[in-house]
Design a protein around this motif. Structure first.
Motif: not given
Length: 337
Positions: A106-127
């Protein structure tokens, strides 16, 4: 049905978390064979996760319940969809396609991109949470399942693991299953055991026989044998908990077990091969023809796979000394020069 299934990809996400009652309802839907309904639920859970994170700007931590509900749906389908049907392959493909959606951003508030990361990896790349949850579900419910559900679930998980998603961590389920099947002291049992024909929530892993577990272990060898060899060559042990990779009592006490660390290893693979020979022989003497045939087929697959890959296991075997190389159970590993 039911609030759980009323949401659709065109509806708004609900704010309340999913509770035990919701999961019990999902189990009943799977038990009834309403798999089209459950496929809609999985689409809904994926959509809700994206909607919550991307448009509603919820934290990814608050979306974890949607992910874990998603994996629970898949596990119930794994138990109840026949391993002999193409329907099971469709469910495996659905998970792979979910991974193919790419990283959730999603777009980051200050510009750039936020990526959905969890302690077990990125959604959806790492499931994220897929391997952890599936492992927990298997360990907690393996014994209570009836024989059909057990082989359905094992086949599904092995097929999924064969795609090498989740950083191979689904294969820790094979470690747990092989320890129970090949590395524990338990009776042979019979392929026609009446006690294993029904679910029993009070049954424990200690009450299962080799006959109860062998079909599931053979399913892993059949569906993910190449992966097991690959991880054995690499001495892989990246398990959720260190106890999962620990060898069983009979393995640790064996000569092969004295040479092996935890997790996958060439030595442990050799031990599993030897145990299959022993099980086949014991089953033949007990006139358990089906068990003997299952063990023999698994042996053939293991030998074929290890030679096809020209695996490091062969070189470990050849350098192991006469006590191993002259063992009749390993004669099939000898290469013809």
């Amino acid at each position: 049905m039911h609030d759980l299934l009323r949401d659709s990809p065109s509806s708004s996400p609900r704010g309340s978390p999913y509770g035990p009652g919701d999961w019990a309802e999902l189990e009943e839907v799977a038990r009834a064979g309403n798999f089209d309904v459950l496929r809609s639920v999985t689409y809904n859970r994926v959509w809700i996760t994206g909607q919550s994170y991307c448009r509603n700007r919820a934290s990814i931590d608050s979306c974890e319940r949607h992910l874990q509900s998603l994996w629970y749906v898949y596990y119930q389908c794994a138990r109840h969809v026949s391993h002999e049907s193409f329907e099971q392959d469709r469910w495996v493909l659905d998970i792979i396609r979910t991974r193919g959606r790419g990283p959730l951003t999603r777009p980051a508030p200050g510009g750039g991109i936020d990526i959905a990361r969890t302690p077990e990896g990125t959604v959806w790349n790492d499931l994220p949470f897929l391997a952890t949850d599936m492992t927990e579900y298997w360990i907690n419910s393996c014994a209570e399942m009836d024989s059909k559900q057990r082989i359905n679930a094992a086949s599904f998980l092995a097929k999924l693991a064969s795609t090498r998603i989740a950083n191979d961590r689904l294969c820790q389920i094979a470690l747990d299953l092989f320890r129970d099947t090949f590395e524990s002291e338990r009776p042979l049992g019979s392929s026609n055991e009446a006690d294993d024909e029904n679910e029993d929530r009070h049954r424990t892993i200690h009450g299962l026989t080799i006959a109860s577990l062998l079909p599931s272990a053979c399913a892993w060898i059949r569906e993910a044998g190449h992966n097991i060899i690959l991880l054995s060559d690499a001495s892989w042990n990246d398990c959720s908990h260190s106890t999962i990779g620990t060898g069983g009592f009979t393995f640790v006490q064996s000569e092969l077990g004295q040479r092996a660390p935890g997790g996958f290893s060439p030595w442990r693979w050799l031990y599993w091969l030897k145990r299959l020979h022993q099980i086949a022989e014991e089953a033949s003497k007990a006139d358990e023809k089906l068990l003997a045939e299952q063990a023999a087929n698994a042996i053939d697959i293991m030998l074929s796979d290890v030679k096809e890959r020209n695996s490091q296991i062969l070189r470990v075997f050849e350098g192991a000394g006469d006590a191993v190389t002259q063992d009749k159970d390993f004669m099939g590993l000898k290469r013809k020069w």
